[in-house]
Enzyme design. Structure first.
Site, PDB file in Angstrom:
ATOM      1  N   ARG A 188       0.834  -1.208   0.000  1.00 16.12           N
ATOM      2  CA  ARG A 188       0.000   0.000   0.000  1.00 16.12           C
ATOM      3  C   ARG A 188       0.868   1.256   0.000  1.00 16.12           C
ATOM      4  NH1 ARG A 188      -0.946   4.929   2.062  1.00 16.12           N
ATOM      5  NH2 ARG A 188      -0.361   4.173   4.123  1.00 16.12           N
ATOM      6  N   ASP A 189       1.532   1.524   1.093  1.00 19.20           N
ATOM      7  CA  ASP A 189       2.307   2.752   1.230  1.00 19.20           C
ATOM      8  C   ASP A 189       3.452   2.806   0.218  1.00 19.20           C
ATOM      9  OD1 ASP A 189       2.840   5.197   2.356  1.00 19.20           O
ATOM     10  OD2 ASP A 189       4.052   4.416   3.988  1.00 19.20           O
ATOM     11  N   CYS A 233       6.762   9.914  -0.254  1.00 17.21           N
ATOM     12  CA  CYS A 233       5.586  10.704   0.108  1.00 17.21           C
ATOM     13  C   CYS A 233       5.345  11.718  -0.997  1.00 17.21           C
ATOM     14  CB  CYS A 233       5.793  11.430   1.440  1.00 17.21           C
ATOM     15  SG  CYS A 233       4.374  12.488   1.838  1.00 17.21           S
TER      16      CYS A 233
END
Length: 303
Positions: free
Chosen positions: A16-17, A241
């Site tokens: 996911r991340d 990110c």
């Protein structure tokens, strides 16, 4: 010398991340294969999906398909990120074991990332938290920018503690303290973890470190020294990110497992199988993985 935990839980966040930041679309079949390889390696908790708008995170558009296709290991927790009730309903239908809500310890990051204050962002999750409890699902809270912010710089210990308290009030079973941009160092890490532990059970606080400045393993060790025993990592160091310029991936799972092995700390995870999983996804993405231990062990094996 402080006594380190004898056992730790590693939450694998690569599917996911990690993958949500890939530019090229990763087919559902590849994600399913990755999750299955990680399940077989022995992870007790895998972050497998995210039920967010595909407009914002196109990589996660196949989450329903992935959750339907994985071979679930008995007793393992398969988590999904749920930003709202629509996401929660999708996660419930997909039989997620745990839903993850998220907020920032930085007011500036909260405004830039989701266009609202920290207090407003947490309030939005009240319905999700309530529904999770009603349906018997685990609820995990994730706090980004707990060690520093790309927009405001320093983040105070009180700011972190405030969000931990809000997450606790929502009924979170576990709370992640995340170094979203990878700026933490060992002393700061210990100060933040000890402050968070004044608001929530230390044995249910987890460390989520990014390796932007090469400090993630040092920060994990520093966390172990103050009693933290849950850590997040990403196979092959996948991720980053999208909102933090220059932020590299999560700490690599293989590196964390190599550290734990050297410290004699039990994880219940097969490092060789994780190395294989890392090589598998790196080959699919057409690049070398960023795990130093993973690459070294793979090279030694090929040697």
């Amino acid at each position: 010398m402080s006594t380190l935990p004898q056992q730790v839980k590693i939450v694998e966040v690569g599917p996911r991340d990690g993958l949500q930041n890939e530019k090229e679309s990763v087919p559902a079949a590849v994600k399913i294969e990755l999750v299955d390889r990680l399940s077989r390696a022995g992870f007790a908790n895998i972050e497998a999906a995210s039920f967010v708008s595909p407009k914002w995170v196109p990589q996660m558009a196949t989450s329903t398909e992935v959750m339907a296709g994985i071979a679930r290991r008995a007793g393992a927790i398969y988590s999904a990120l749920t930003p709202n009730m629509q996401g929660f309903d999708a996660a419930l239908a997909a039989k997620a074991d745990e839903v993850v809500i998220f907020g920032s310890a930085s007011e500036a990051f909260s405004q830039k990332n989701i266009n609202c204050s920290i207090a407003e962002s947490i309030a939005r999750f009240e319905g999700v938290a309530r529904a999770a409890k009603e349906h018997g699902l685990r609820l995990r809270g994730s706090i980004s920018c707990a060690f520093g912010c790309p927009y405001q710089g320093e983040v105070s210990l009180d700011a972190v503690a405030d969000v931990v308290g809000r997450m606790r009030e929502l009924g979170c079973d576990e709370i992640d303290i995340a170094d979203t941009i990878g700026v933490a160092t060992a002393r700061k890490t210990q100060a933040v973890m000890l402050r968070a532990a004044q608001e929530f059970h230390l044995d249910r606080i987890s460390g989520h470190f990014h390796d932007t400045y090469g400090q993630a393993l040092a920060n994990i060790y520093a966390s172990l020294e103050v009693g933290v025993s849950i850590f997040h990592s990403s196979v092959s160091g996948l991720g980053g990110c999208p909102y933090a310029k220059g932020a590299t991936g999560n700490v690599a799972t293989e590196d964390v497992l190599y550290l734990m092995q050297g410290l004699g700390i039990d994880t219940g995870i097969d490092l060789d199988m994780v190395v294989d999983a890392g090589q598998f996804i790196s080959q699919h993405l057409g690049r070398k993985g960023s795990s130093r231990a993973g690459n070294a062990l793979a090279a030694k094996r090929a040697g």
